[in-house]
Design an enzyme around this catalytic site. Structure first.
Site, PDB file in Angstrom:
ATOM      1  N   PRO A   9       1.381  18.340  35.468  1.00 49.56           N
ATOM      2  CA  PRO A   9       2.521  17.464  35.215  1.00 49.56           C
ATOM      3  C   PRO A   9       3.672  17.653  36.199  1.00 49.56           C
ATOM      4  O   PRO A   9       3.995  18.766  36.593  1.00 49.56           O
ATOM      5  CB  PRO A   9       2.957  17.817  33.798  1.00 49.56           C
ATOM      6  CG  PRO A   9       2.335  19.118  33.488  1.00 49.56           C
ATOM      7  CD  PRO A   9       1.110  19.224  34.332  1.00 49.56           C
ATOM      8  N   ASN A  10       4.244  16.525  36.556  1.00 51.59           N
ATOM      9  CA  ASN A  10       5.430  16.407  37.410  1.00 51.59           C
ATOM     10  C   ASN A  10       5.187  16.731  38.878  1.00 51.59           C
ATOM     11  O   ASN A  10       6.090  16.561  39.694  1.00 51.59           O
ATOM     12  CB  ASN A  10       6.596  17.247  36.870  1.00 51.59           C
ATOM     13  CG  ASN A  10       7.016  16.788  35.500  1.00 51.59           C
ATOM     14  OD1 ASN A  10       7.253  15.600  35.289  1.00 51.59           O
ATOM     15  ND2 ASN A  10       7.081  17.709  34.548  1.00 51.59           N
ATOM     16  N   ARG A  17      11.689  15.956  42.994  1.00 52.31           N
ATOM     17  CA  ARG A  17      12.111  16.771  41.850  1.00 52.31           C
ATOM     18  C   ARG A  17      12.520  18.174  42.297  1.00 52.31           C
ATOM     19  O   ARG A  17      11.745  18.876  42.928  1.00 52.31           O
ATOM     20  CB  ARG A  17      10.958  16.878  40.853  1.00 52.31           C
ATOM     21  CG  ARG A  17      11.246  17.766  39.687  1.00 52.31           C
ATOM     22  CD  ARG A  17      10.031  17.811  38.739  1.00 52.31           C
ATOM     23  NE  ARG A  17      10.208  18.877  37.786  1.00 52.31           N
ATOM     24  CZ  ARG A  17       9.420  19.936  37.692  1.00 52.31           C
ATOM     25  NH1 ARG A  17       8.379  20.066  38.479  1.00 52.31           N
ATOM     26  NH2 ARG A  17       9.664  20.860  36.806  1.00 52.31           N
ATOM     27  N   TYR A  22      11.213  23.372  44.784  1.00 55.81           N
ATOM     28  CA  TYR A  22       9.889  22.939  45.214  1.00 55.81           C
ATOM     29  C   TYR A  22       9.831  22.398  46.639  1.00 55.81           C
ATOM     30  O   TYR A  22       8.752  22.083  47.127  1.00 55.81           O
ATOM     31  CB  TYR A  22       9.349  21.880  44.238  1.00 55.81           C
ATOM     32  CG  TYR A  22       9.265  22.405  42.825  1.00 55.81           C
ATOM     33  CD1 TYR A  22       8.313  23.350  42.483  1.00 55.81           C
ATOM     34  CD2 TYR A  22      10.156  21.976  41.842  1.00 55.81           C
ATOM     35  CE1 TYR A  22       8.238  23.855  41.190  1.00 55.81           C
ATOM     36  CE2 TYR A  22      10.085  22.472  40.553  1.00 55.81           C
ATOM     37  CZ  TYR A  22       9.126  23.409  40.231  1.00 55.81           C
ATOM     38  OH  TYR A  22       9.054  23.909  38.960  1.00 55.81           O
ATOM     39  N   ASN A  75      -3.098  23.791  40.284  1.00 56.09           N
ATOM     40  CA  ASN A  75      -1.716  24.089  39.944  1.00 56.09           C
ATOM     41  C   ASN A  75      -1.481  23.412  38.595  1.00 56.09           C
ATOM     42  O   ASN A  75      -1.194  22.220  38.540  1.00 56.09           O
ATOM     43  CB  ASN A  75      -0.742  23.557  40.992  1.00 56.09           C
ATOM     44  CG  ASN A  75       0.700  23.936  40.679  1.00 56.09           C
ATOM     45  OD1 ASN A  75       1.023  24.288  39.555  1.00 56.09           O
ATOM     46  ND2 ASN A  75       1.559  23.860  41.678  1.00 56.09           N
ATOM     47  N   ALA A  78       3.482  23.107  34.368  1.00 56.28           N
ATOM     48  CA  ALA A  78       3.991  23.582  33.071  1.00 56.28           C
ATOM     49  C   ALA A  78       2.868  23.974  32.116  1.00 56.28           C
ATOM     50  O   ALA A  78       3.064  24.828  31.241  1.00 56.28           O
ATOM     51  CB  ALA A  78       4.877  22.518  32.442  1.00 56.28           C
ATOM     52  N   GLU A 100      -5.633  29.608  41.306  1.00 53.72           N
ATOM     53  CA  GLU A 100      -4.420  29.007  40.752  1.00 53.72           C
ATOM     54  C   GLU A 100      -3.297  29.101  41.784  1.00 53.72           C
ATOM     55  O   GLU A 100      -3.151  30.127  42.443  1.00 53.72           O
ATOM     56  CB  GLU A 100      -4.020  29.752  39.472  1.00 53.72           C
ATOM     57  CG  GLU A 100      -2.820  29.165  38.775  1.00 53.72           C
ATOM     58  CD  GLU A 100      -2.613  29.768  37.391  1.00 53.72           C
ATOM     59  OE1 GLU A 100      -3.550  29.718  36.572  1.00 53.72           O
ATOM     60  OE2 GLU A 100      -1.516  30.291  37.141  1.00 53.72           O
ATOM     61  N   HIS A 102       0.929  28.267  42.555  1.00 58.14           N
ATOM     62  CA  HIS A 102       2.278  27.898  42.110  1.00 58.14           C
ATOM     63  C   HIS A 102       3.190  27.896  43.322  1.00 58.14           C
ATOM     64  O   HIS A 102       3.186  28.842  44.109  1.00 58.14           O
ATOM     65  CB  HIS A 102       2.797  28.869  41.055  1.00 58.14           C
ATOM     66  CG  HIS A 102       1.977  28.819  39.814  1.00 58.14           C
ATOM     67  ND1 HIS A 102       2.031  27.772  38.936  1.00 58.14           N
ATOM     68  CD2 HIS A 102       1.033  29.668  39.347  1.00 58.14           C
ATOM     69  CE1 HIS A 102       1.167  27.985  37.969  1.00 58.14           C
ATOM     70  NE2 HIS A 102       0.536  29.112  38.208  1.00 58.14           N
ATOM     71  N   ARG A 109      11.360  33.334  37.729  1.00 51.33           N
ATOM     72  CA  ARG A 109      12.027  32.200  37.094  1.00 51.33           C
ATOM     73  C   ARG A 109      12.336  32.520  35.630  1.00 51.33           C
ATOM     74  O   ARG A 109      12.345  33.678  35.239  1.00 51.33           O
ATOM     75  CB  ARG A 109      11.162  30.955  37.249  1.00 51.33           C
ATOM     76  CG  ARG A 109      10.972  30.665  38.760  1.00 51.33           C
ATOM     77  CD  ARG A 109      10.568  29.306  39.121  1.00 51.33           C
ATOM     78  NE  ARG A 109      11.330  28.263  38.487  1.00 51.33           N
ATOM     79  CZ  ARG A 109      10.839  27.056  38.249  1.00 51.33           C
ATOM     80  NH1 ARG A 109       9.601  26.770  38.572  1.00 51.33           N
ATOM     81  NH2 ARG A 109      11.589  26.134  37.685  1.00 51.33           N
TER      82      ARG A 109
END
Length: 147
Positions: A9-10, A17, A22, A75, A78, A100, A102, A109
């Site tokens: 998502p996103n 964003r 990012y 990735n 969320a 994976e 990120h 974070r």
């Protein structure tokens, strides 16, 4: 060789964003760079970006039936911190190596981002190295697949 690249998502909003976290690179830019690498080693890539958990689970499930792949770069965004369903789907196709990725360092974070539910179902994880992490994940996966 065929590698599935999944973005959660996103991530379709990369470059727009929260560029302070990012960066300004778009998902299309990331995919173009990965395609260049894949083309240089005769590898086919399939890209999937979805804001919907079930779409990601369905695609991972299809690896076991009618749409196999040799490796996965994922990735989960969320869903990393919340999705038992994606974790279970990754475990179901555990014979297919998955890396994976990120973009940000999830450990630096907010506290709710510190734990990855999905990482234990993956071969490895790259985090905090910006969009370059995708390239390194693909290269690592290709090395694993050549063994």
């Amino acid at each position: 060789m065929k590698v599935l690249v999944i973005n959660g998502p996103n991530l379709g909003l990369l470059g727009v964003r929260e560029p302070d976290i990012y960066g300004n690179t778009t998902l299309a830019d990331v995919e173009k760079r990965l395609q260049e690498i894949a083309d240089s080693v005769n590898c086919t890539l399939e890209f999937l970006q979805s804001n919907h958990e079930g779409v990601i689970v369905d695609r991972l499930n299809a690896i076991l039936t009618d749409e196999p792949v040799d490796g996965i770069v994922i990735n989960p965004a969320a869903y990393t911190h919340t999705s038992v369903a994606i974790t279970d789907a990754l475990r179901a196709c555990s014979k297919v190596p998955a890396i994976e990725v990120h973009i940000s360092n999830i450990s630096s974070r907010e506290s709710f981002r510190h734990e990855s539910l999905t990482a234990p179902a993956c071969t490895g994880m790259i985090a905090g190295l910006g969009v370059n992490g995708y390239e390194w994940a693909l290269r690592a996966l290709l090395k694993i697949l050549k063994k």
